[in-house]
Design a protein around this motif. Structure first.
Motif, mmCIF file in Angstrom:
data_model
loop_
_atom_site.group_PDB
_atom_site.id
_atom_site.type_symbol
_atom_site.label_atom_id
_atom_site.label_comp_id
_atom_site.label_asym_id
_atom_site.label_seq_id
_atom_site.Cartn_x
_atom_site.Cartn_y
_atom_site.Cartn_z
ATOM 1 N N SER A 111 -44.366 79.740 -24.790
ATOM 2 C CA SER A 111 -45.332 78.960 -24.930
ATOM 3 C C SER A 111 -45.780 77.928 -24.373
ATOM 4 C CB SER A 111 -44.848 77.402 -26.299
ATOM 5 O OG SER A 111 -45.619 78.668 -27.424
ATOM 6 N N TYR A 112 -46.889 77.384 -24.030
ATOM 7 C CA TYR A 112 -47.629 76.198 -22.784
ATOM 8 C C TYR A 112 -48.330 76.158 -22.969
ATOM 9 C CZ TYR A 112 -50.857 80.063 -22.222
ATOM 10 O OH TYR A 112 -52.069 80.978 -22.073
ATOM 11 N N LYS A 113 -48.138 74.279 -22.456
ATOM 12 C CA LYS A 113 -49.481 73.638 -22.701
ATOM 13 C C LYS A 113 -50.479 73.218 -21.870
ATOM 14 C CE LYS A 113 -46.031 69.860 -24.812
ATOM 15 N NZ LYS A 113 -45.335 68.711 -24.972
ATOM 16 N N PRO A 129 -51.421 78.391 -17.695
ATOM 17 C CA PRO A 129 -50.720 78.492 -15.776
ATOM 18 C C PRO A 129 -51.380 79.038 -15.038
ATOM 19 C CG PRO A 129 -49.298 80.052 -17.502
ATOM 20 C CD PRO A 129 -50.810 79.361 -18.392
ATOM 21 N N GLN A 167 -47.569 80.518 -10.968
ATOM 22 C CA GLN A 167 -46.478 79.604 -12.194
ATOM 23 C C GLN A 167 -45.766 80.696 -13.596
ATOM 24 O OE1 GLN A 167 -49.692 76.938 -13.899
ATOM 25 N NE2 GLN A 167 -48.398 75.451 -12.197
ATOM 26 N N LEU A 171 -42.072 81.803 -13.752
ATOM 27 C CA LEU A 171 -41.232 81.191 -14.961
ATOM 28 C C LEU A 171 -40.236 82.024 -15.215
ATOM 29 C CD1 LEU A 171 -40.135 79.668 -17.976
ATOM 30 C CD2 LEU A 171 -42.968 80.410 -18.576
ATOM 31 N N ASP A 213 -43.448 71.251 -20.235
ATOM 32 C CA ASP A 213 -44.436 72.611 -19.929
ATOM 33 C C ASP A 213 -44.735 73.617 -20.521
ATOM 34 O OD1 ASP A 213 -45.726 70.842 -17.250
ATOM 35 O OD2 ASP A 213 -43.686 70.861 -16.403
ATOM 36 N N TYR A 214 -42.722 74.178 -21.022
ATOM 37 C CA TYR A 214 -42.425 75.632 -21.436
ATOM 38 C C TYR A 214 -41.893 75.542 -22.248
ATOM 39 C CZ TYR A 214 -45.281 77.147 -17.507
ATOM 40 O OH TYR A 214 -45.911 77.044 -16.247
ATOM 41 N N PRO A 241 -53.217 76.840 -24.912
ATOM 42 C CA PRO A 241 -52.670 75.978 -24.094
ATOM 43 C C PRO A 241 -52.961 75.157 -25.320
ATOM 44 C CG PRO A 241 -54.638 76.305 -23.652
ATOM 45 C CD PRO A 241 -54.604 77.563 -24.264
#
Length: 350
Positions: free
Chosen positions: A167-169, A172, A176, A180, A202-203, A252
């Protein structure tokens, strides 16, 4: 036949999976043909080769049969079109829920010139209320292409059979994702049990232990809405099955306030003067945080703004069958405030 002539095609295995006989299918279709009339062929599948088609028939038969004798039902059934199917079905579900809980209910009620045209009118213990139903579509937040791009980059770093959820906000960049992925690659060497291995601003990366890879000959993608257990944040996501691996990609973060507020404002013209006015919103496909969504609704209520709304109700399909709680947001500045007689209908499962 009211709905016109039609031919049926079906897969016997699909019928058996739902315990439906061939005669039963004909019965359901004949009933829906009479109920929906000219709208029947537009919204009811007569070719049944998957469970989705059969489930639509069964759902429509159950819901529409329960409201077909209500005042205004024929006007309501004329509203069924393929583009408006989900929105109209939500109105039908809501009416089916209300039936038996009120003294009188009318669909697509006839109102005076100059007044709105809400979806439902109810009367209970001498109190009248009008309800406008809104359905929120989330297709604009699908993000399938973005998620597939992230998956293609991230998957190259995964060399274990475990199921991974990322999950990411914020969306990316390629660099990135690769950075990751390299970090996750190192961490996976030490993983011994299911759990989160990254959880920062972030993640979030969660690992579910699997002993063996899946069948590499099987590949596919599944769309979903994921709700974060602790925060209640709901985000669009996809699960990808490729190369024997299962990886879910979500994000996101969605700011759903503008979408929700726009739907509520769309309802304002359906207000009827001097009566309780409720806007009911289908929350099944809502994204973002429930807490933030409620807060944004409350912020719309001001002493001299949006006073025509008595209450906003957030209802999902489970709450409409009594299996989930309601979210009811009363307007403290309403020109016609909620009455306890009406309010208790939506507070029962709160």
């Amino acid at each position: 036949m009211s709905g016109g002539h039609y031919k049926i095609s079906f897969n016997s295995g699909i019928l058996q999976a739902r315990g439906v006989t061939e005669d039963g299918l004909r019965y359901y279709l004949d009933r829906l043909s009479k109920i929906l009339n000219k709208r029947f062929l537009e919204v009811v599948p007569t070719t049944v080769f998957d469970t989705q088609s059969l489930d639509r028939i069964l759902t429509l038969h159950e819901i529409l049969s329960s409201i077909k004798d209500l005042p205004g039902a024929n006007r309501h059934f004329c509203e069924y079109t393929q583009p408006q199917f989900s929105a109209t079905l939500f109105v039908s579900r809501f009416a089916s829920f209300l039936k038996g809980k009120v003294d009188r209910i009318e669909l697509e009620p006839i109102t005076l010139d100059g007044e709105g045209n809400p979806d439902i009118k109810i009367e209970r213990r001498g109190v009248t209320a009008f309800i406008e139903c809104k359905n929120i579509e989330t297709s604009q937040f699908n993000n399938q292409e973005e998620h597939k791009n992230v998956f293609d980059l991230f998957e190259k770093h995964i060399n274990v059979p475990h199921q991974i959820s990322l999950s990411y906000k914020n969306t990316p960049t390629e660099d990135q994702v690769n950075t990751l992925g390299a970090s996750v690659h190192k961490l996976l060497k030490s993983v011994t049990s299911t759990g989160s291995i990254i959880n920062n601003d972030d993640y979030s990366v969660h690992v579910q232990i699997r002993d063996e890879y899946g069948d590499p000959r099987i590949s596919g993608m599944m769309e979903m809405i994921v709700e974060e257990v602790n925060s209640g944040e709901r985000v669009p996501g996809h699960v990808f099955l490729e190369n024997g691996k299962t990886i879910a990609i979500q994000g996101p973060e969605i700011d759903y306030k503008k979408i929700l507020q726009a739907k509520i404002r769309d309802a304002r013209n359906q207000h009827v003067s001097g009566a309780i006015f409720i806007t009911a919103i289908n929350s099944d496909l809502m994204l973002g945080s429930t807490k933030n969504n409620i807060r944004c609704v409350e912020a719309m209520f001001q002493p001299n703004q949006n006073t025509r709304y008595s209450c906003i109700v957030l209802a999902n399909n489970r709450s409409l069958i009594g299996e989930d709680r309601w979210q009811t947001i009363s307007n403290p500045y309403a020109a016609v405030p909620m009455n306890s007689t009406i309010d208790e209908i939506f507070r029962k499962n709160a």
